[in-house]
Design a protein around this motif. Structure first.
Motif, PDB file in Angstrom:
ATOM      1  N   LEU A 111       0.833  -1.206   0.000  1.00 40.92           N
ATOM      2  CA  LEU A 111       0.000   0.000   0.000  1.00 40.92           C
ATOM      3  C   LEU A 111       0.871   1.261   0.000  1.00 40.92           C
ATOM      4  CD1 LEU A 111      -2.640  -1.289   2.517  1.00 40.92           C
ATOM      5  CD2 LEU A 111      -3.173  -0.486   0.208  1.00 40.92           C
ATOM      6  N   ALA A 112       1.931   1.242   0.811  1.00 42.31           N
ATOM      7  CA  ALA A 112       2.839   2.395   0.877  1.00 42.31           C
ATOM      8  C   ALA A 112       3.506   2.630  -0.477  1.00 42.31           C
ATOM      9  CB  ALA A 112       3.884   2.178   1.966  1.00 42.31           C
ATOM     10  N   ASN A 113       3.990   1.565  -1.095  1.00 49.64           N
ATOM     11  CA  ASN A 113       4.630   1.706  -2.409  1.00 49.64           C
ATOM     12  C   ASN A 113       3.641   2.181  -3.467  1.00 49.64           C
ATOM     13  OD1 ASN A 113       7.344   1.117  -1.934  1.00 49.64           O
ATOM     14  ND2 ASN A 113       6.872  -1.049  -1.766  1.00 49.64           N
ATOM     15  N   TYR A 114       2.422   1.691  -3.388  1.00 48.35           N
ATOM     16  CA  TYR A 114       1.379   2.119  -4.322  1.00 48.35           C
ATOM     17  C   TYR A 114       1.111   3.624  -4.157  1.00 48.35           C
ATOM     18  CZ  TYR A 114      -3.182   2.260  -6.664  1.00 48.35           C
ATOM     19  OH  TYR A 114      -4.241   2.573  -7.485  1.00 48.35           O
ATOM     20  N   ALA A 115       0.941   4.057  -2.897  1.00 49.41           N
ATOM     21  CA  ALA A 115       0.688   5.482  -2.620  1.00 49.41           C
ATOM     22  C   ALA A 115       1.878   6.334  -3.045  1.00 49.41           C
ATOM     23  CB  ALA A 115       0.400   5.686  -1.133  1.00 49.41           C
ATOM     24  N   GLY A 116       3.087   5.877  -2.721  1.00 46.61           N
ATOM     25  CA  GLY A 116       4.285   6.629  -3.096  1.00 46.61           C
ATOM     26  C   GLY A 116       4.393   6.801  -4.610  1.00 46.61           C
ATOM     27  N   GLY A 117       4.114   5.728  -5.342  1.00 49.68           N
ATOM     28  CA  GLY A 117       4.167   5.806  -6.792  1.00 49.68           C
ATOM     29  C   GLY A 117       3.063   6.674  -7.367  1.00 49.68           C
ATOM     30  N   LYS A 118       1.873   6.543  -6.816  1.00 51.96           N
ATOM     31  CA  LYS A 118       0.725   7.308  -7.307  1.00 51.96           C
ATOM     32  C   LYS A 118       0.902   8.803  -7.091  1.00 51.96           C
ATOM     33  CE  LYS A 118      -4.317   7.401  -6.984  1.00 51.96           C
ATOM     34  NZ  LYS A 118      -5.499   6.755  -6.424  1.00 51.96           N
ATOM     35  N   TYR A 119       1.496   9.177  -5.935  1.00 50.66           N
ATOM     36  CA  TYR A 119       1.620  10.589  -5.593  1.00 50.66           C
ATOM     37  C   TYR A 119       3.059  11.102  -5.662  1.00 50.66           C
ATOM     38  CZ  TYR A 119      -3.107   9.705  -4.083  1.00 50.66           C
ATOM     39  OH  TYR A 119      -4.433   9.328  -4.051  1.00 50.66           O
ATOM     40  N   ASN A 120       3.955  10.295  -6.210  1.00 51.24           N
ATOM     41  CA  ASN A 120       5.357  10.682  -6.394  1.00 51.24           C
ATOM     42  C   ASN A 120       6.005  11.152  -5.085  1.00 51.24           C
ATOM     43  OD1 ASN A 120       7.663  10.909  -7.987  1.00 51.24           O
ATOM     44  ND2 ASN A 120       7.270  13.066  -8.419  1.00 51.24           N
ATOM     45  N   LYS A 121       5.868  10.298  -4.055  1.00 46.59           N
ATOM     46  CA  LYS A 121       6.443  10.600  -2.740  1.00 46.59           C
ATOM     47  C   LYS A 121       7.203   9.376  -2.253  1.00 46.59           C
ATOM     48  CE  LYS A 121       3.052  14.049  -1.545  1.00 46.59           C
ATOM     49  NZ  LYS A 121       1.999  14.460  -0.630  1.00 46.59           N
ATOM     50  N   PRO A 122       8.128   9.573  -1.302  1.00 49.65           N
ATOM     51  CA  PRO A 122       8.908   8.441  -0.799  1.00 49.65           C
ATOM     52  C   PRO A 122       8.031   7.398  -0.092  1.00 49.65           C
ATOM     53  CG  PRO A 122       9.751  10.534   0.078  1.00 49.65           C
ATOM     54  CD  PRO A 122       8.512  10.839  -0.678  1.00 49.65           C
ATOM     55  N   ALA A 123       8.406   6.151  -0.274  1.00 53.93           N
ATOM     56  CA  ALA A 123       7.707   5.030   0.372  1.00 53.93           C
ATOM     57  C   ALA A 123       8.740   4.025   0.854  1.00 53.93           C
ATOM     58  CB  ALA A 123       6.742   4.390  -0.594  1.00 53.93           C
ATOM     59  N   TYR A 124       8.509   3.500   2.061  1.00 49.80           N
ATOM     60  CA  TYR A 124       9.413   2.519   2.651  1.00 49.80           C
ATOM     61  C   TYR A 124       8.627   1.366   3.211  1.00 49.80           C
ATOM     62  CZ  TYR A 124      12.421   6.596   2.523  1.00 49.80           C
ATOM     63  OH  TYR A 124      13.130   7.706   2.117  1.00 49.80           O
TER      64      TYR A 124
END
Length: 124
Positions: A111-124
């Motif tokens: 979910l974090a990676n999906y959100a990070g990719g969707k909104y162009n923000k860091p995800a871990y």
């Protein structure tokens, strides 16, 4: 342990069946015990934890539950990942652009990676 990993770990407390106020208090106690005495936002819910750390708004997602109604939903969400069909599942549809950094564990990591990719923000 990395602070983001600790915050992701705290997200599990918000998915348990007690009152929201008590779940937030348990998450904060866990974070303080792990040397992160930070407050959890009351905008957090059973799907995600919201807090501030190091000047950033952090959104943390918990991993898969395998029992009850939530378990079935989480397992079907897990099954969408290798098929590349996350955007069709409700857990992924509910992801919002509400943080500076997204973190998670297991399904929460997806979910974090999906959100990070969707909104162009860091995800871990």
């Amino acid at each position: 342990m990395d602070p983001y990993a600790k915050i992701a770990g705290a997200s599990y407390f918000l998915s348990k069946g007690t009152s929201k106020k008590r779940r937030i208090k348990q998450a904060e106690k866990y974070l303080a015990k792990n040397d992160l005495p930070i407050k959890v936002s009351n905008k957090s819910n059973s799907n995600r934890l919201i807090t501030h750390y190091d000047g950033k708004k952090i959104v943390a997602y918990h991993g898969t539950h395998v029992s009850g109604k939530r378990g079935l939903s989480d397992i079907t969400a897990d099954l969408t990942i290798p098929l590349g069909m996350q955007k069709h599942h409700n857990r992924f549809k509910r992801v919002k652009n509400e943080g500076d950094v997204f973190v998670g564990h297991s399904l929460g990591g997806a979910l974090a990676n999906y959100a990070g990719g969707k909104y162009n923000k860091p995800a871990y």
